[in-house]
Design an enzyme around this catalytic site. Structure first.
Site, PDB file in Angstrom:
ATOM      1  N   HIS A  23      86.521 -34.952  97.220  1.00 31.04           N
ATOM      2  CA  HIS A  23      85.915 -34.316  98.398  1.00 31.04           C
ATOM      3  C   HIS A  23      86.479 -34.928  99.680  1.00 31.04           C
ATOM      4  CE1 HIS A  23      82.141 -33.739  95.689  1.00 31.04           C
ATOM      5  NE2 HIS A  23      82.677 -32.550  95.853  1.00 31.04           N
ATOM      6  N   LYS A  47      67.871 -27.682  91.462  1.00 28.30           N
ATOM      7  CA  LYS A  47      68.620 -28.765  90.829  1.00 28.30           C
ATOM      8  C   LYS A  47      67.867 -30.080  90.979  1.00 28.30           C
ATOM      9  CE  LYS A  47      73.530 -27.534  90.875  1.00 28.30           C
ATOM     10  NZ  LYS A  47      74.828 -27.890  91.462  1.00 28.30           N
TER      11      LYS A  47
HETATM   12  O1  PNS Z   1      79.875 -27.764  95.306  1.00 25.46           O
HETATM   13  P1  PNS Z   1      79.149 -26.614  94.705  1.00 25.46           P
HETATM   14  O2  PNS Z   1      77.837 -27.047  94.125  1.00 25.46           O
HETATM   15  O3  PNS Z   1      80.002 -25.852  93.724  1.00 25.46           O
HETATM   16  O4  PNS Z   1      78.805 -25.601  95.917  1.00 25.46           O
HETATM   17  C1  PNS Z   1      78.317 -24.324  95.685  1.00 25.46           C
HETATM   18  C2  PNS Z   1      77.908 -23.648  97.015  1.00 25.46           C
HETATM   19  C3  PNS Z   1      76.958 -24.519  97.809  1.00 25.46           C
HETATM   20  C4  PNS Z   1      79.126 -23.382  97.860  1.00 25.46           C
HETATM   21  C5  PNS Z   1      77.244 -22.293  96.643  1.00 25.46           C
HETATM   22  O5  PNS Z   1      76.269 -22.496  95.662  1.00 25.46           O
HETATM   23  C6  PNS Z   1      76.599 -21.588  97.828  1.00 25.46           C
HETATM   24  O6  PNS Z   1      77.268 -21.136  98.724  1.00 25.46           O
HETATM   25  N1  PNS Z   1      75.246 -21.510  97.827  1.00 25.46           N
HETATM   26  C7  PNS Z   1      74.478 -20.928  98.903  1.00 25.46           C
HETATM   27  C8  PNS Z   1      73.773 -19.649  98.471  1.00 25.46           C
HETATM   28  C9  PNS Z   1      74.706 -18.472  98.586  1.00 25.46           C
HETATM   29  O7  PNS Z   1      75.214 -18.143  99.632  1.00 25.46           O
HETATM   30  N2  PNS Z   1      74.932 -17.809  97.436  1.00 25.46           N
HETATM   31  C10 PNS Z   1      75.846 -16.698  97.338  1.00 25.46           C
HETATM   32  C11 PNS Z   1      77.269 -17.247  97.174  1.00 25.46           C
HETATM   33  S1  PNS Z   1      78.322 -16.000  96.660  1.00 25.46           S
END
Ligand code: PNS
Length: 168
Positions: A23, A47
């Protein structure tokens, strides 16, 4: 008179539970490409994280001090709505391997459908970090393996504290 170009704000969203050197490498590279990089933690009630959002923000701030254009934040709800509130035009995501691609492609298409004005930009993980994930780091640490070089030293120290606090 030509219009002044607007500063470009990018969001780097994720769970960061905890931040890894992968990261951090992405933050370093993305912060050099955009005027402001907002590293933002998803508040996910479903989570069971190792670190609270507050602790993860502290860890990001600790390691992010060397990047003056990096801001640390958290969000809930839809990412594109949050990005629009922050005036961000770009979402940054990292790709480590082909296995990341399918999920990322799905999210990108969905996000574009929700807001076509926000572009997702992918950075390929540095090969030195392409095998690192927060999940694997936690597993290796829990089982007594060496994680030095995989996470910042300050994060490793906090993980040791979590063991003492019985949270591992
Ligand atoms: O590091 P990660 O856990 O893979 O991140 C995932 C993240 C936070 C980018 C994704 O879960 C997200 O954008 N969540 C917010 C809810 C949302 O917008 N969902 C629709 C995405 S297509």
């Amino acid at each position: 008179m030509a219009r002044q170009p607007q500063p470009v704000i990018a969001i780097y969203p994720g769970s960061f539970d905890p931040i890894t050197n992968g990261h951090l490498d992405l933050i370093r590279r993305a912060s050099g490409l955009f005027d402001t990089l907002v590293v933002s933690i998803l508040r996910n009630e479903n989570k069971q994280p190792l670190f609270s959002v507050h602790e993860r923000m502290e860890m990001l701030r600790e390691v992010g001090t060397e990047f003056p254009n990096v801001d640390v934040d958290c969000f809930d709800g839809l990412l594109v709505q949050y990005a629009a509130r922050r005036n961000a035009k770009v979402i940054i995501r990292g790709i480590r391997a082909i296995s990341d691609y399918e999920y990322e492609l799905q999210m990108t298409h969905m996000n574009r459908r929700l807001n076509p004005h926000i572009e997702t930009v992918f950075l390929m993980a540095n090969e030195a970090y392409s095998f690192i994930s927060s999940k694997l780091v936690k597993e290796v640490f829990r089982l007594g393996g060496d994680i030095s070089g995989l996470v910042p030293a300050s994060v490793e120290a906090r993980m040791r504290n979590q063991v003492l606090a019985g949270k591992f």
